[in-house]
Design an enzyme around this catalytic site. Structure first.
Site, PDB file in Angstrom:
ATOM      1  N   PRO A  53       0.558  -1.172   0.064  1.00 34.21           N
ATOM      2  CA  PRO A  53      -0.138   0.175  -0.405  1.00 34.21           C
ATOM      3  C   PRO A  53       1.230   1.810   0.135  1.00 34.21           C
ATOM      4  CG  PRO A  53      -0.100  -1.114   1.860  1.00 34.21           C
ATOM      5  CD  PRO A  53       0.297  -2.635   1.347  1.00 34.21           C
ATOM      6  N   TYR A  67      10.908   8.737   1.812  1.00 36.27           N
ATOM      7  CA  TYR A  67      11.532   7.676   0.255  1.00 36.27           C
ATOM      8  C   TYR A  67      11.797   7.827  -0.510  1.00 36.27           C
ATOM      9  CZ  TYR A  67       7.611   6.095   3.387  1.00 36.27           C
ATOM     10  OH  TYR A  67       7.030   5.120   4.900  1.00 36.27           O
ATOM     11  N   ALA A  89       2.973  -0.432   4.947  1.00 35.58           N
ATOM     12  CA  ALA A  89       3.176  -0.943   5.862  1.00 35.58           C
ATOM     13  C   ALA A  89       2.012  -1.778   6.508  1.00 35.58           C
ATOM     14  CB  ALA A  89       1.328   0.461   6.535  1.00 35.58           C
TER      15      ALA A  89
HETATM   16  C1  DQA Z   1       7.975   1.378   4.018  1.00 39.96           C
HETATM   17  C2  DQA Z   1       8.072   1.800   5.383  1.00 39.96           C
HETATM   18  C3  DQA Z   1       6.633   0.991   5.718  1.00 39.96           C
HETATM   19  O1  DQA Z   1       7.136   1.247   7.433  1.00 39.96           O
HETATM   20  C4  DQA Z   1       6.148   2.095   5.079  1.00 39.96           C
HETATM   21  O2  DQA Z   1       4.629   2.007   5.716  1.00 39.96           O
HETATM   22  C5  DQA Z   1       6.115   2.418   3.649  1.00 39.96           C
HETATM   23  C6  DQA Z   1       7.134   2.141   3.463  1.00 39.96           C
HETATM   24  C7  DQA Z   1       9.606   1.676   2.998  1.00 39.96           C
HETATM   25  O3  DQA Z   1       9.856   0.708   1.922  1.00 39.96           O
HETATM   26  O4  DQA Z   1      10.671   1.703   3.483  1.00 39.96           O
HETATM   27  O5  DQA Z   1       4.938   2.185   3.329  1.00 39.96           O
HETATM   28  O6  DQA Z   1       8.125  -0.134   3.679  1.00 39.96           O
END
Ligand code: DQA
Length: 153
Positions: free
Chosen positions: A17, A30, A84
């Site tokens: 997601p 990100y 998540a």
């Molecule tokens: C994530 C880290 C998760 O905590 C977050 O909810 C994401 C992205 C990452 O790629 O750093 O959606 O998976």
């Protein structure tokens, strides 16, 4: 949505997601590479390994569970950023355990440097390994690690 390349080792890439929002979503955490950009980099690297990729993104837990169940007999490995759901989904963990396909878990951000609720992964202890904190490169490193692991079998 599935993206096919050529033959060889078949690997399923699962984006969970909100990863469809990459490029717009919290770029300080990100990065600025879009999901399309990550998929392009993955397909480029896959071609030189050589590996065939199928890539799916979903915001829905049940869709991800269905994809994992459907992967039985089709893929030798799974590369997953469950977003998540990493921190919440026993259902995704159980699906991965059920199909017993080697899994590498990846995260763009270093989940251990962030909020405490991100420190626990329901996938980590059933995965071959985890790569976290290298931005878009986490996916490439994860693909290389999974390819290396599968090539040793
Ligand atoms: C994530 C880290 C998760 O905590 C977050 O909810 C994401 C992205 C990452 O790629 O750093 O959606 O998976």
């Amino acid at each position: 949505m599935f993206t096919e390349s050529s033959e060889k080792l078949s690997i399923l890439v699962i984006h969970g997601p909100n990863l469809n929002m990459l490029g717009i979503r919290e770029p300080g955490i990100y990065g600025s590479v879009t999901l399309e950009g990550i998929n392009r980099l993955l397909n480029e690297r896959a071609g030189s390994l050589p590996v065939t990729l199928s890539i799916i993104q979903s915001n829905h837990e049940g869709v991800i569970v269905d994809c994992i169940q459907d992967s039985l007999g089709k893929y030798q490995g799974i590369l997953i950023n469950a977003g998540a759901y990493t921190h919440t989904s026993i259902a995704i963990r159980d699906a991965l355990s059920a199909v017993k396909i080697p899994v590498v878990e990846v995260h763009l951000s270093n989940i251990y440097k962030r909020e405490r609720f991100r420190h626990h992964s329901y996938i980590a202890d059933i995965a071959v390994g985890q790569i976290s904190g290298f931005g878009a490169n986490s996916y490439i490193l994860g693909l290389e690690a999974l390819h290396h692991y599968l090539s040793q079998d």
